[in-house]
Design an enzyme around this catalytic site. Structure first.
Site, PDB file in Angstrom:
ATOM      1  N   ASP A 177       0.765  -1.307   0.112  1.00 51.00           N
ATOM      2  CA  ASP A 177       0.055  -0.001  -0.016  1.00 51.00           C
ATOM      3  C   ASP A 177       0.721   1.056   0.017  1.00 51.00           C
ATOM      4  O   ASP A 177       1.845   1.300   0.336  1.00 51.00           O
ATOM      5  CB  ASP A 177      -0.968   0.118   1.249  1.00 51.00           C
ATOM      6  CG  ASP A 177      -1.545  -1.121   1.564  1.00 51.00           C
ATOM      7  OD1 ASP A 177      -1.971  -1.821   0.324  1.00 51.00           O
ATOM      8  OD2 ASP A 177      -1.937  -1.356   2.780  1.00 51.00           O
TER       9      ASP A 177
HETATM   10  N1  URA Z   1      -1.154  -6.039   3.858  1.00 50.95           N
HETATM   11  C1  URA Z   1      -1.512  -4.684   4.027  1.00 50.95           C
HETATM   12  O1  URA Z   1      -2.700  -4.579   4.479  1.00 50.95           O
HETATM   13  N2  URA Z   1      -0.955  -3.619   3.431  1.00 50.95           N
HETATM   14  C2  URA Z   1       0.153  -4.107   2.421  1.00 50.95           C
HETATM   15  O2  URA Z   1       0.847  -3.144   1.940  1.00 50.95           O
HETATM   16  C3  URA Z   1       0.783  -5.202   2.518  1.00 50.95           C
HETATM   17  C4  URA Z   1       0.131  -6.322   3.171  1.00 50.95           C
END
Ligand code: URA
Length: 241
Positions: A110
């Site tokens: 993310d």
């Molecule tokens: N899980 C998440 O919630 N975000 C990420 O970036 C990776 C795994």
């Protein structure tokens, strides 16, 4: 062996169109083992050591197709090619964004997640790493807004946890509690916002998220956010350890 046409190879590596590469060759800007390679229509053998034998404007050739990059992804960059905003690809050399096949992230982190991110132009390798069948372990360090209750570990390990809106329970995951509000979570899947949604399912909220490990590869502790390097073959193999 016939090899590959120089203009085709260099164009796929982002050095320009085939006609631009023909011009570069004519101008003596491409050299093979120190001698100008004037005809871009000539064929060369693409061996692993080509980047040390071929120069463009005196600089070693970029990595050949089949590269794997380990990046310490900073917070604030997106992994998508199409989403608006600063992208992880912007950190790499400009020319690399014109490569075919393109360099893609191996799964996504993310925008607000930092840590170990792999990128590659090798589609088969990418699919091997993200394939659920391989069960590559990914470890995240999460800080949460409310104190952990002690029940999260069993919930995450149960193999029964259903994320909001999904019908297939999550595979068992391992939680190691570091403090009241910090834990390491190791998962084998890569569902959308998985770690944040897991903590949400446990009634908590992830404040910061950082990936420390993918398979047998650990983010080097001295690697600053935004830094990246190319992986050697034995490091790529370590992903599957
Ligand atoms: N899980 C998440 O919630 N975000 C990420 O970036 C990776 C795994």
């Amino acid at each position: 062996m016939k090899g590959v046409r120089v203009d085709r190879l260099l164009s796929s590596m982002g050095y320009g169109s085939r006609s631009e590469i023909a011009q570069m060759a004519k101008a003596g800007r491409i050299a093979l083992e120190g001698a100008p390679l004037l005809n871009a229509a000539s064929h060369i053998a693409v061996t692993d050591d080509l980047p040390s034998r071929m120069t463009i404007d005196g600089a070693p050739l970029d990595p050949l197709p089949g590269m794997v990059i380990l990046m310490h992804k900073p917070i604030g960059l997106v992994c998508s090619h199409t989403e608006a905003g600063p992208r992880v690809y912007d950190i790499l050399p400009d020319r690399w964004r014109r490569r075919v096949p393109p360099i893609s992230t191996v799964g996504r982190l993310d925008k607000q997640t930092s840590g170990l991110l792999l990128l590659t132009d090798d589609g088969a390798l990418l699919h091997r790493i993200i394939s659920p069948k391989r069960e590559i372990r990914k470890t995240y360090r999460a800080t949460v807004s409310r104190a952990l209750t002690g029940s999260e570990g069993a919930l995450f390990a149960s193999g029964q946890l259903l994320l909001n809106g999904e019908t297939k329970p999550l595979a068992p995951a391992e939680l190691e509690v570091v403090s009241d509000t910090e834990a390491l979570l190791t998962v084998v899947e890569g569902r959308y916002h998985q770690v944040r949604r897991m903590f949400a399912a446990a009634g908590n909220h992830v404040e910061t998220l950082h990936r420390e490990r993918v398979g047998g590869l650990v983010l080097p502790p001295d690697m600053a956010a935004g830094d990246w390097n190319l992986l050697a073959a034995h490091e790529v193999a370590a992903i599957f350890d």
